[in-house]
Design a protein around this motif. Structure first.
Motif, PDB file in Angstrom:
ATOM      1  N   LEU A  77      -4.894   5.142   1.356  1.00 20.44           N
ATOM      2  CA  LEU A  77      -3.588   4.811   0.797  1.00 20.44           C
ATOM      3  C   LEU A  77      -3.152   5.848  -0.230  1.00 20.44           C
ATOM      4  O   LEU A  77      -1.981   6.256  -0.263  1.00 20.44           O
ATOM      5  CB  LEU A  77      -3.625   3.416   0.168  1.00 20.44           C
ATOM      6  CG  LEU A  77      -3.835   2.246   1.136  1.00 20.44           C
ATOM      7  CD1 LEU A  77      -3.962   0.940   0.366  1.00 20.44           C
ATOM      8  CD2 LEU A  77      -2.693   2.163   2.144  1.00 20.44           C
ATOM      9  N   ASP A  78      -4.079   6.284  -1.062  1.00 18.93           N
ATOM     10  CA  ASP A  78      -3.750   7.278  -2.082  1.00 18.93           C
ATOM     11  C   ASP A  78      -3.270   8.593  -1.460  1.00 18.93           C
ATOM     12  O   ASP A  78      -2.453   9.309  -2.050  1.00 18.93           O
ATOM     13  CB  ASP A  78      -4.964   7.557  -2.971  1.00 18.93           C
ATOM     14  CG  ASP A  78      -5.302   6.390  -3.887  1.00 18.93           C
ATOM     15  OD1 ASP A  78      -4.429   5.513  -4.072  1.00 18.93           O
ATOM     16  OD2 ASP A  78      -6.436   6.349  -4.394  1.00 18.93           O
ATOM     17  N   ASP A 124       3.652   7.664   1.219  1.00 15.08           N
ATOM     18  CA  ASP A 124       4.201   6.508   0.508  1.00 15.08           C
ATOM     19  C   ASP A 124       3.133   5.419   0.499  1.00 15.08           C
ATOM     20  O   ASP A 124       3.099   4.569   1.397  1.00 15.08           O
ATOM     21  CB  ASP A 124       5.470   6.016   1.199  1.00 15.08           C
ATOM     22  CG  ASP A 124       6.176   4.916   0.411  1.00 15.08           C
ATOM     23  OD1 ASP A 124       5.514   4.259  -0.420  1.00 15.08           O
ATOM     24  OD2 ASP A 124       7.383   4.696   0.641  1.00 15.08           O
ATOM     25  N   PRO A 125       2.222   5.420  -0.498  1.00 18.50           N
ATOM     26  CA  PRO A 125       1.110   4.457  -0.510  1.00 18.50           C
ATOM     27  C   PRO A 125       1.572   3.009  -0.429  1.00 18.50           C
ATOM     28  O   PRO A 125       0.948   2.184   0.248  1.00 18.50           O
ATOM     29  CB  PRO A 125       0.401   4.748  -1.833  1.00 18.50           C
ATOM     30  CG  PRO A 125       0.707   6.177  -2.108  1.00 18.50           C
ATOM     31  CD  PRO A 125       2.116   6.371  -1.622  1.00 18.50           C
ATOM     32  N   ARG A 165       0.442   0.537   2.593  1.00 15.31           N
ATOM     33  CA  ARG A 165      -0.270  -0.714   2.341  1.00 15.31           C
ATOM     34  C   ARG A 165       0.471  -1.895   2.960  1.00 15.31           C
ATOM     35  O   ARG A 165      -0.143  -2.771   3.577  1.00 15.31           O
ATOM     36  CB  ARG A 165      -0.451  -0.937   0.842  1.00 15.31           C
ATOM     37  CG  ARG A 165      -1.297  -2.171   0.526  1.00 15.31           C
ATOM     38  CD  ARG A 165      -1.489  -2.384  -0.958  1.00 15.31           C
ATOM     39  NE  ARG A 165      -2.383  -3.507  -1.179  1.00 15.31           N
ATOM     40  CZ  ARG A 165      -3.701  -3.405  -1.326  1.00 15.31           C
ATOM     41  NH1 ARG A 165      -4.286  -2.211  -1.287  1.00 15.31           N
ATOM     42  NH2 ARG A 165      -4.453  -4.473  -1.509  1.00 15.31           N
ATOM     43  N   ALA A 166       1.780  -1.917   2.809  1.00 12.93           N
ATOM     44  CA  ALA A 166       2.563  -3.003   3.395  1.00 12.93           C
ATOM     45  C   ALA A 166       2.413  -3.034   4.916  1.00 12.93           C
ATOM     46  O   ALA A 166       2.335  -4.113   5.518  1.00 12.93           O
ATOM     47  CB  ALA A 166       4.037  -2.847   3.006  1.00 12.93           C
TER      48      ALA A 166
END
Length: 257
Positions: free
Chosen positions: A195-196, A200-201, A205-206
């Motif tokens: 994610l990092d 667009d983390p 994630r979403a």
């Protein structure tokens, strides 16, 4: 009396993430737990940072057959037995079938598949002496669902699922139950790093949360609970199964909101 009182459990890759949650759960349920992890200091069994004080750790890399065997013998020397093996150690991989070279394919399969064979092979003589012997392998939703950009990882976890069934057939009449747990996307340090690295983390994630029907990442403690069930002496008729912990990702087909 706790579920695992008097039993000794070995958890590979147990110093962080899912493995640490598994080690903690088995400890809390009464087991003597030793984690094997390549990131631990060499030497005698010692406390593991972040885990309960009486969980012990040993340095061992599952790609090193002799190192795994030596660590297993240290466990037996310290505790006299091994009753449970959790084959959790594994690494991730991204990309299509064309994106990783031969060396990376060999590296990932060596850890994720052959590593389980090495640990199991080293523990089997001791498991045969146990009245409550169990092996639990950690597979993945990737073994049964086609996920984009995960060709190599999927191949390795599909092999784990097949290996679990073959091992169950080989060892059930020796009194050793073999099963696996197949998590969805778990909120672990590895996922955190992915994610990092995303553009667009938050959006990434979403997206990971949305593809699981319960709309969130799986918590490592939920995987640990499934492992505890599969390893439990109370689950003596559960053999050769894959237990999904994926919020319904494998079986459910919900309509879009």
């Amino acid at each position: 009396m706790s579920t695992f009182d008097g039993l000794v459990a070995v958890v590979t890759g147990g110093a962080s993430g899912i493995g640490a949650a598994i080690a903690t759960r088995l400890h809390d349920d009464g087991a003597h737990v030793v984690v094997l992890d390549r990131d631990l200091p060499a030497g005698e069994p010692a406390p593991v940072p972040g885990l309960p004080d009486d969980v012990r750790g040993l340095r061992a890399d599952v790609t090193d057959s002799e190192g795994v065997r030596a660590a297993v013998e240290q466990v037996v020397a310290a505790y006299g037995q091994i009753d449970i093996l959790v084959n959790n150690a594994g690494i991730g991989a991204q990309g299509t079938v064309a994106d990783n070279d031969d060396a990376e394919w060999a590296r990932v399969l060596d850890v994720n598949v052959v590593g389980m064979a090495r640990a199991s092979r080293a523990c089997l003589p001791h498991l045969r002496a146990s009245e409550h012997a169990a092996i639990v392998n950690v597979s993945s939703i990737a073994a049964t669902a086609g996920l984009p950009q995960r060709a190599l990882y999927t191949a390795s976890k599909g092999a784990v699922l097949a290996l679990t069934r073959a091992m169950a057939a080989d060892h059930v009449r020796e009194g050793i139950r073999v099963n696996c747990v197949s998590p969805g996307t778990v909120d672990t340090p590895w996922i955190g790093r992915l994610l990092d690295a995303a553009d667009d983390p938050g959006a990434e994630r979403a997206a990971l949360e949305a593809r699981q029907p319960h709309e969130r990442l799986v918590d490592p403690t939920e995987v640990a609970g499934a492992v505890a069930y599969l390893a439990s002496p109370a689950s003596t008729s559960t053999v050769g199964v894959s237990l999904a912990v994926d919020g319904g990702m494998h079986e459910l087909r919900l309509r879009p909101r």
